[in-house]
Design a protein around this motif. Structure first.
Motif, PDB file in Angstrom:
ATOM      1  N   VAL A 150       0.844  -1.198   0.000  1.00 60.02           N
ATOM      2  CA  VAL A 150       0.000   0.000   0.000  1.00 60.02           C
ATOM      3  C   VAL A 150       0.878   1.246   0.000  1.00 60.02           C
ATOM      4  CG1 VAL A 150      -1.638   1.360   1.352  1.00 60.02           C
ATOM      5  CG2 VAL A 150      -1.989  -1.113   1.087  1.00 60.02           C
ATOM      6  N   THR A 151       1.926   1.246   0.824  1.00 59.57           N
ATOM      7  CA  THR A 151       2.849   2.383   0.888  1.00 59.57           C
ATOM      8  C   THR A 151       3.522   2.619  -0.464  1.00 59.57           C
ATOM      9  OG1 THR A 151       3.277   1.940   3.229  1.00 59.57           O
ATOM     10  CG2 THR A 151       4.885   3.305   2.058  1.00 59.57           C
ATOM     11  N   ARG A 152       3.844   1.522  -1.168  1.00 59.41           N
ATOM     12  CA  ARG A 152       4.483   1.650  -2.489  1.00 59.41           C
ATOM     13  C   ARG A 152       3.471   1.881  -3.604  1.00 59.41           C
ATOM     14  NH1 ARG A 152       8.178  -3.151  -0.848  1.00 59.41           N
ATOM     15  NH2 ARG A 152       6.513  -4.427  -1.708  1.00 59.41           N
ATOM     16  N   GLU A 153       2.187   1.955  -3.214  1.00 59.05           N
ATOM     17  CA  GLU A 153       1.082   2.166  -4.161  1.00 59.05           C
ATOM     18  C   GLU A 153       0.984   1.047  -5.202  1.00 59.05           C
ATOM     19  OE1 GLU A 153       1.538   6.082  -5.812  1.00 59.05           O
ATOM     20  OE2 GLU A 153       0.947   7.054  -3.942  1.00 59.05           O
ATOM     21  N   GLU A 154       1.297  -0.179  -4.749  1.00 62.34           N
ATOM     22  CA  GLU A 154       1.151  -1.344  -5.616  1.00 62.34           C
ATOM     23  C   GLU A 154      -0.279  -1.877  -5.595  1.00 62.34           C
ATOM     24  OE1 GLU A 154       4.836  -4.111  -5.722  1.00 62.34           O
ATOM     25  OE2 GLU A 154       4.756  -3.328  -3.680  1.00 62.34           O
ATOM     26  N   ILE A 155      -0.988  -1.600  -4.505  1.00 61.76           N
ATOM     27  CA  ILE A 155      -2.391  -1.985  -4.383  1.00 61.76           C
ATOM     28  C   ILE A 155      -3.147  -0.784  -3.814  1.00 61.76           C
ATOM     29  CG2 ILE A 155      -2.013  -4.470  -4.159  1.00 61.76           C
ATOM     30  CD1 ILE A 155      -2.211  -4.174  -1.127  1.00 61.76           C
ATOM     31  N   PRO A 156      -4.462  -0.713  -4.026  1.00 60.77           N
ATOM     32  CA  PRO A 156      -5.234   0.435  -3.544  1.00 60.77           C
ATOM     33  C   PRO A 156      -5.138   0.613  -2.029  1.00 60.77           C
ATOM     34  CG  PRO A 156      -6.516  -0.842  -5.126  1.00 60.77           C
ATOM     35  CD  PRO A 156      -5.291  -1.658  -4.818  1.00 60.77           C
ATOM     36  N   ALA A 157      -5.185   1.852  -1.592  1.00 62.22           N
ATOM     37  CA  ALA A 157      -5.083   2.162  -0.165  1.00 62.22           C
ATOM     38  C   ALA A 157      -6.255   1.605   0.640  1.00 62.22           C
ATOM     39  CB  ALA A 157      -4.984   3.668   0.027  1.00 62.22           C
ATOM     40  N   ASP A 158      -7.413   1.417  -0.017  1.00 63.95           N
ATOM     41  CA  ASP A 158      -8.587   0.913   0.695  1.00 63.95           C
ATOM     42  C   ASP A 158      -8.724  -0.608   0.604  1.00 63.95           C
ATOM     43  OD1 ASP A 158      -9.221   0.668  -1.958  1.00 63.95           O
ATOM     44  OD2 ASP A 158     -11.174   1.665  -1.823  1.00 63.95           O
ATOM     45  N   THR A 159      -7.657  -1.291   0.234  1.00 61.71           N
ATOM     46  CA  THR A 159      -7.681  -2.753   0.151  1.00 61.71           C
ATOM     47  C   THR A 159      -7.987  -3.362   1.525  1.00 61.71           C
ATOM     48  OG1 THR A 159      -6.054  -2.785  -1.648  1.00 61.71           O
ATOM     49  CG2 THR A 159      -6.324  -4.819  -0.391  1.00 61.71           C
ATOM     50  N   ASP A 160      -8.904  -4.312   1.552  1.00 59.79           N
ATOM     51  CA  ASP A 160      -9.228  -5.033   2.781  1.00 59.79           C
ATOM     52  C   ASP A 160      -8.109  -6.056   3.030  1.00 59.79           C
ATOM     53  OD1 ASP A 160     -10.194  -6.743   4.760  1.00 59.79           O
ATOM     54  OD2 ASP A 160     -12.270  -6.618   4.060  1.00 59.79           O
ATOM     55  N   LEU A 161      -7.184  -5.705   3.913  1.00 60.19           N
ATOM     56  CA  LEU A 161      -6.002  -6.549   4.120  1.00 60.19           C
ATOM     57  C   LEU A 161      -6.344  -7.892   4.756  1.00 60.19           C
ATOM     58  CD1 LEU A 161      -3.334  -3.932   5.276  1.00 60.19           C
ATOM     59  CD2 LEU A 161      -4.083  -4.556   2.969  1.00 60.19           C
ATOM     60  N   ASP A 162      -7.320  -7.901   5.669  1.00 59.78           N
ATOM     61  CA  ASP A 162      -7.695  -9.170   6.307  1.00 59.78           C
ATOM     62  C   ASP A 162      -8.310 -10.133   5.299  1.00 59.78           C
ATOM     63  OD1 ASP A 162      -6.844  -8.751   8.958  1.00 59.78           O
ATOM     64  OD2 ASP A 162      -8.588  -7.501   9.371  1.00 59.78           O
ATOM     65  N   HIS A 163      -9.185  -9.612   4.435  1.00 61.41           N
ATOM     66  CA  HIS A 163      -9.794 -10.486   3.425  1.00 61.41           C
ATOM     67  C   HIS A 163      -8.758 -10.958   2.422  1.00 61.41           C
ATOM     68  CE1 HIS A 163     -12.849 -12.269   0.952  1.00 61.41           C
ATOM     69  NE2 HIS A 163     -12.513 -11.525  -0.086  1.00 61.41           N
ATOM     70  N   THR A 164      -7.824 -10.090   2.081  1.00 64.17           N
ATOM     71  CA  THR A 164      -6.758 -10.493   1.156  1.00 64.17           C
ATOM     72  C   THR A 164      -5.920 -11.611   1.772  1.00 64.17           C
ATOM     73  OG1 THR A 164      -6.673  -8.265   0.219  1.00 64.17           O
ATOM     74  CG2 THR A 164      -4.786  -9.688  -0.181  1.00 64.17           C
ATOM     75  N   ALA A 165      -5.638 -11.513   3.075  1.00 65.59           N
ATOM     76  CA  ALA A 165      -4.904 -12.591   3.738  1.00 65.59           C
ATOM     77  C   ALA A 165      -5.689 -13.903   3.681  1.00 65.59           C
ATOM     78  CB  ALA A 165      -4.620 -12.214   5.195  1.00 65.59           C
ATOM     79  N   ASP A 166      -7.023 -13.814   3.831  1.00 69.16           N
ATOM     80  CA  ASP A 166      -7.864 -15.012   3.700  1.00 69.16           C
ATOM     81  C   ASP A 166      -7.731 -15.622   2.311  1.00 69.16           C
ATOM     82  OD1 ASP A 166      -8.785 -14.705   6.284  1.00 69.16           O
ATOM     83  OD2 ASP A 166     -10.648 -13.694   5.696  1.00 69.16           O
ATOM     84  N   LEU A 167      -7.681 -14.764   1.289  1.00 65.75           N
ATOM     85  CA  LEU A 167      -7.568 -15.251  -0.087  1.00 65.75           C
ATOM     86  C   LEU A 167      -6.232 -15.951  -0.327  1.00 65.75           C
ATOM     87  CD1 LEU A 167      -9.042 -12.183  -2.035  1.00 65.75           C
ATOM     88  CD2 LEU A 167     -10.180 -14.364  -1.547  1.00 65.75           C
ATOM     89  N   ILE A 168      -5.198 -15.481   0.339  1.00 67.53           N
ATOM     90  CA  ILE A 168      -3.876 -16.097   0.191  1.00 67.53           C
ATOM     91  C   ILE A 168      -3.812 -17.443   0.914  1.00 67.53           C
ATOM     92  CG2 ILE A 168      -1.422 -15.874   0.751  1.00 67.53           C
ATOM     93  CD1 ILE A 168      -2.224 -14.113  -1.546  1.00 67.53           C
ATOM     94  N   ARG A 194      -3.641 -14.256  -9.596  1.00 64.70           N
ATOM     95  CA  ARG A 194      -5.104 -14.161  -9.605  1.00 64.70           C
ATOM     96  C   ARG A 194      -5.616 -13.294  -8.451  1.00 64.70           C
ATOM     97  NH1 ARG A 194      -4.779 -20.029 -10.344  1.00 64.70           N
ATOM     98  NH2 ARG A 194      -4.739 -20.468 -12.585  1.00 64.70           N
ATOM     99  N   VAL A 195      -5.023 -13.467  -7.283  1.00 62.99           N
ATOM    100  CA  VAL A 195      -5.447 -12.665  -6.130  1.00 62.99           C
ATOM    101  C   VAL A 195      -5.150 -11.194  -6.373  1.00 62.99           C
ATOM    102  CG1 VAL A 195      -4.985 -12.176  -3.699  1.00 62.99           C
ATOM    103  CG2 VAL A 195      -5.216 -14.538  -4.455  1.00 62.99           C
ATOM    104  N   LEU A 196      -3.951 -10.890  -6.847  1.00 63.98           N
ATOM    105  CA  LEU A 196      -3.584  -9.487  -7.072  1.00 63.98           C
ATOM    106  C   LEU A 196      -4.422  -8.857  -8.178  1.00 63.98           C
ATOM    107  CD1 LEU A 196       0.292  -9.535  -6.641  1.00 63.98           C
ATOM    108  CD2 LEU A 196      -1.465  -8.907  -4.997  1.00 63.98           C
ATOM    109  N   ASN A 197      -4.725  -9.619  -9.228  1.00 67.97           N
ATOM    110  CA  ASN A 197      -5.587  -9.094 -10.272  1.00 67.97           C
ATOM    111  C   ASN A 197      -6.968  -8.753  -9.709  1.00 67.97           C
ATOM    112  OD1 ASN A 197      -3.662  -9.289 -12.258  1.00 67.97           O
ATOM    113  ND2 ASN A 197      -4.387 -11.275 -13.042  1.00 67.97           N
ATOM    114  N   GLY A 198      -7.429  -9.582  -8.764  1.00 64.90           N
ATOM    115  CA  GLY A 198      -8.735  -9.362  -8.172  1.00 64.90           C
ATOM    116  C   GLY A 198      -8.792  -8.099  -7.330  1.00 64.90           C
TER     117      GLY A 198
END
Length: 203
Positions: A150-168, A194-198
């Motif tokens: 998020v700091t490097r602006e690789e993913i949106p700032a409003d990304t749900d980090l907990d849900h993303t961890a679930d996806l991983i 696939r996760v990052l594209n999502g």
């Protein structure tokens, strides 16, 4: 994980209030090895003390219960096998992390140990909290990787980090427990993509 053989003629080491780092490390190594060899149910404090060549009272002084000892040992084991990567990019970090994760899931012996721990956490209330605490340490690593992204602006700032961890972690635990498909380390890059594209909203 194997432990360094001890001299059978050497008396067991005893511990005072301050931990002897060599003895502490030996206990963790012995616990991790016995867990893989025999499973959680067969593991005993007496067996750990014998393998580590320390007094049983030393183990009890440092760990208040068998669940606390086992999860402390497994935290040590997992940190060694699935360390926190820092490749400079989220794609590289997640691919490295998931590849190491899948390698554990691709090892039948460690798969048996890990699924046994998961089952024990559902059946033994005393084991639930230590197991969840261990799982939280692994999720925290993912949150660190995602926060850096998020700091490097690789993913949106409003990304749900907990849900993303679930996806991983989802494919890992589902395939580990259901065993409907292999956990192939060579699939890690595609799964991460696939996760990052999502979460980026890209095709």
């Amino acid at each position: 994980m194997s432990t360094t053989p001890q001299n059978p003629n050497q008396p067991p080491r005893t511990g005072g209030r301050l931990r002897n780092e060599d003895a502490h490390h030996s206990v963790l190594e012995a616990t991790a090895a016995l867990l893989v060899e025999n499973g959680y149910g067969a593991l005993t404090i007496e067996g750990v003390a014998k393998r580590a060549n320390v007094a049983k009272s030393t183990v009890y002084r440092w760990w208040k219960s068998k669940p606390a000892l086992v999860m402390d040992a497994y935290t040590h084991e997992t940190a060694t096998r699935v360390p926190e990567p820092d490749t400079g990019s989220l794609t590289g970090d997640l691919t490295a992390f998931v590849t190491d994760l899948y390698r554990i899931g691709n090892d039948p012996v460690r798969t048996k140990a890990l699924t046994g721990l998961m089952a024990e956490a559902q059946l033994d209330p005393a084991f639930t909290d230590p197991f969840r605490a261990w799982a939280a340490t692994r999720r925290e690593i993912l949150r660190t990787l995602l926060t850096r992204a998020v700091t490097r602006e690789e993913i949106p700032a409003d990304t749900d980090l907990d849900h993303t961890a679930d996806l991983i972690f989802g494919p890992f635990w589902y395939r580990l427990l259901i065993a409907h498909a292999p956990l192939d380390p060579t699939d890690a890059e595609a799964h991460v993509s696939r996760v990052l594209n999502g979460i980026r909203g890209t095709a």
